[in-house]
Design an enzyme around this catalytic site. Structure first.
Site, PDB file in Angstrom:
ATOM      1  N   SER A 286      70.092  19.637  47.662  1.00 31.44           N
ATOM      2  CA  SER A 286      69.256  18.736  46.856  1.00 31.44           C
ATOM      3  C   SER A 286      69.003  19.206  45.434  1.00 31.44           C
ATOM      4  O   SER A 286      68.384  18.474  44.657  1.00 31.44           O
ATOM      5  CB  SER A 286      67.914  18.499  47.562  1.00 31.44           C
ATOM      6  OG  SER A 286      68.083  17.610  48.645  1.00 31.44           O
TER       7      SER A 286
ATOM      8  N   LYS B 207      69.956  16.778  42.726  1.00 31.32           N
ATOM      9  CA  LYS B 207      69.056  15.743  42.202  1.00 31.32           C
ATOM     10  C   LYS B 207      68.609  16.038  40.770  1.00 31.32           C
ATOM     11  O   LYS B 207      68.156  15.138  40.056  1.00 31.32           O
ATOM     12  CB  LYS B 207      67.836  15.597  43.111  1.00 31.32           C
ATOM     13  CG  LYS B 207      68.127  15.050  44.504  1.00 31.32           C
ATOM     14  CD  LYS B 207      66.841  14.878  45.302  1.00 31.32           C
ATOM     15  CE  LYS B 207      67.078  14.231  46.661  1.00 31.32           C
ATOM     16  NZ  LYS B 207      67.648  15.145  47.653  1.00 31.32           N
TER      17      LYS B 207
ATOM     18  N   SER C 123      61.953  15.474  47.263  1.00 32.85           N
ATOM     19  CA  SER C 123      63.388  15.508  47.586  1.00 32.85           C
ATOM     20  C   SER C 123      63.811  14.235  48.297  1.00 32.85           C
ATOM     21  O   SER C 123      64.432  14.267  49.358  1.00 32.85           O
ATOM     22  CB  SER C 123      63.720  16.745  48.435  1.00 32.85           C
ATOM     23  OG  SER C 123      65.088  17.063  48.339  1.00 32.85           O
TER      24      SER C 123
ATOM     25  N   LYS D  75      63.447  22.878  41.735  1.00 35.34           N
ATOM     26  CA  LYS D  75      63.956  21.961  42.760  1.00 35.34           C
ATOM     27  C   LYS D  75      64.587  22.766  43.879  1.00 35.34           C
ATOM     28  O   LYS D  75      65.420  23.638  43.634  1.00 35.34           O
ATOM     29  CB  LYS D  75      64.994  21.015  42.150  1.00 35.34           C
ATOM     30  CG  LYS D  75      65.528  19.990  43.136  1.00 35.34           C
ATOM     31  CD  LYS D  75      64.489  18.942  43.474  1.00 35.34           C
ATOM     32  CE  LYS D  75      64.871  18.179  44.725  1.00 35.34           C
ATOM     33  NZ  LYS D  75      64.657  18.963  45.972  1.00 35.34           N
TER      34      LYS D  75
END
Length: 538
Positions: A128, A131, A370, A477
């Site tokens: 993720s 992203k 997420s 993140k």
């Protein structure tokens, strides 16, 4: 996901750690040439607390020695490194990652200097952390104030006497934030306008997005679950439903299965049995790829608590049409036809215009929690807004063009989806730090870093680094798949000179807990010269 004291429930394979979305705000405006007032209505509201700039901490020249000690290898270092505080973690790292692929980099944002690197040019699955590319491109190309605007139209003029002639069409624009509450506000507005009967049907037009609605290699093991939902130009509840399975009223009876919201798309095949409390649960939920039938099988003990699981919905635009039809009829507005998919007529009358929350709030929700659904919707939105094609491939082209235009390195990297669920996604630690350093200097930079989870405070980092010098000083993140663990973001050793960092690990043995502990120690070393940062026992 719920669990029972006597029920063994198997988690979905490869599920990312969190996909809960905070509520988003939206508004409805009515534009109707025949006696329909132009009004804006607030539907829901998102409270995103803006964290002030990071407090001054020790400078980066004091802490890089500790970061180097984490890896036990040579690295580029500027300034005098601080005293090593992680001998136990250093000793633990070498045997733990002997069979894993790793990559890490730390860059001084203001100067672009590489302060630390190890295998920084090795392409790895980002999970993720991918992203970050969607978030950066969306904020830079669309702007933080961008809002989705979804027209709700009819194919004929308002006739008066409470009758809307023809179909009521939701002309999808890809807004990912529609929920049942949004539908309720649409119904409420129609009622306020005096509508009592619709002579046609509710039609949802999801033709704006291309036919490929999921990742090409997500696989059937993922596609049944809520985090591997279909993208759609018309969405509802993240294009997923919540399935609850509770024991039946007697031994041998089928468990009770409920789907929320009630689905006109999913059929249920329930062959499961309620069994004695002494027996183990073998309950299974499944939906074959391309099928609209939810399969419930196995057994559930009589004293088990209900099992709750999020599952993806096939044809989510049709699901939205069914739910809107149901709400209209429940509110006393008669609908003559049955819901279906279709195209927006060439000649229409605008009944309502539904506006989403500002993009910066949607990006914040995506990054902090997420959210795969938001990432895939934003990717396709980038495609049709910047490349005139509502596909994932077009969205990736838009991202690559954005990176090229701003001189942000993407060499040896590849994206095939927006959420990072595909294992064909490949990025390097150097590319991630280049993205972070590059976006920081753009007008959207503040909105970008404020959207990231904050260590020990919120999002997917809420429970991490709480009792660490990194608490509140790391905006990053996360990314997790089976055998993949990543963390990339900003460290603030002082208020004026942030560091961009990336730490990726692929193919490690065992679970991700040890890797996360290592990442947390790495982050702590970037913001403080601690003398007590020992790792947990192996």
């Amino acid at each position: 996901m719920g669990s029972a004291s006597s029920t063994t429930w198997r988690s979905p394979p490869s599920a990312p750690r969190s996909h809960r979305r905070i509520s988003t705000s939206s508004s409805l405006s009515c534009q109707q040439p025949v006696a329909m007032a132009r009004t804006v209505y607030n539907v829901t509201e998102l409270n995103c607390k803006r964290r002030p700039g990071p407090q001054a901490r020790v400078g980066c020249s004091r802490v890089l020695g500790t970061a180097l000690c984490l890896w036990g290898v040579a690295a580029v270092c500027y300034g005098a490194p601080g005293q090593s505080a992680l001998p136990q973690l250093t000793a633990w790292l070498r045997p733990l990652l002997v069979t894993a692929q790793t990559g890490a980099a730390v860059v001084e944002v203001a100067t672009g200097r590489t302060l630390f690197s190890r295998n920084a040019d090795t392409a790895l699955a980002p999970a993720s952390t991918a992203k970050l590319y969607v978030a950066a491109a969306a904020l830079a190309l669309l702007g933080g104030d961008f809002r989705y605007e979804t027209p709700v139209v009819t194919d004929d003029a308002y006739l008066g006497d409470g009758v809307l002639n023809g179909d009521l069409c939701v002309s999808g624009r890809g807004d990912p934030s529609w929920t049942e509450a949004t539908l309720g506000q649409v119904v409420q507005r129609l009622a306020q306008l005096g509508v009592k009967r619709l002579t046609g049907s509710v039609v949802c037009d999801d033709s704006l997005f291309g036919p490929a609605r999921t990742g090409a290699d997500w696989g059937p093991a993922n596609l049944r679950w809520h985090y591997a939902m279909e993208a759609s130009a018309v969405c509802l509840n993240g294009n997923a439903v919540e399935v609850t399975v509770a024991p039946g009223s007697s031994l041998g009876s089928p468990p009770r299965v409920t789907v929320a919201p009630a689905s006109g798309v999913l059929a249920i095949s329930n062959t499961a049995k309620t069994v004695s409390p002494a027996e183990r649960s073998t309950l299974s939920l499944d939906r074959q790829q391309g099928s609209r039938t939810l399969l419930v099988s196995g057994s559930l003990p009589r004293n088990a608590s209900p099992v709750v699981q999020g599952m993806s919905v096939p044809q989510p635009a049709l699901q939205a049409a069914y739910c809107l039809t149901h709400q209209l009829r429940k509110a006393g507005i008669a609908v003559a036809g049955e819901p279906h998919l279709g195209h927006t007529p060439s000649q229409t009358t605008l009944v309502l215009l539904v506006r989403s929350a500002p993009l910066r709030e949607l990006v914040t929700s995506m990054a902090k929690h997420s959210d795969n659904h938001l990432a895939e919707q934003l990717l396709r939105t980038l495609g049709y807004r910047c490349q005139t094609e509502g596909t994932a491939a077009a969205g990736i082209r838009a991202i690559e063009r954005f990176l090229s235009d701003h001189g942000i390195d993407f060499a040896a990297c590849r994206l095939v989806d927006g959420c990072g669920l595909s294992r064909r996604d490949q990025v390097t630690a150097r590319a991630l730090t280049a993205l972070l350093a590059g976006v920081w200097k753009l007008p959207c930079g503040r909105a970008f870093w404020e959207a990231l989870p904050v260590a020990g405070t919120d999002g997917t980092l809420r429970g991490r680094m709480k009792d660490s010098p990194a608490a509140g000083a790391i905006h990053a993140k996360t990314g997790t798949l089976r055998g993949v663990c990543g963390l990339a973001g900003y460290a603030f050793p002082n208020g004026d000179n942030p560091l961009a960092f990336a730490f990726l690990a692929n193919g490690y043995p065992g679970g991700a807990g040890r890797i996360r502990a290592l990442q947390d120690g790495f982050c702590a070393s970037l913001v403080a010269d601690s003398t007590d940062l020992s790792p947990p026992s192996p």
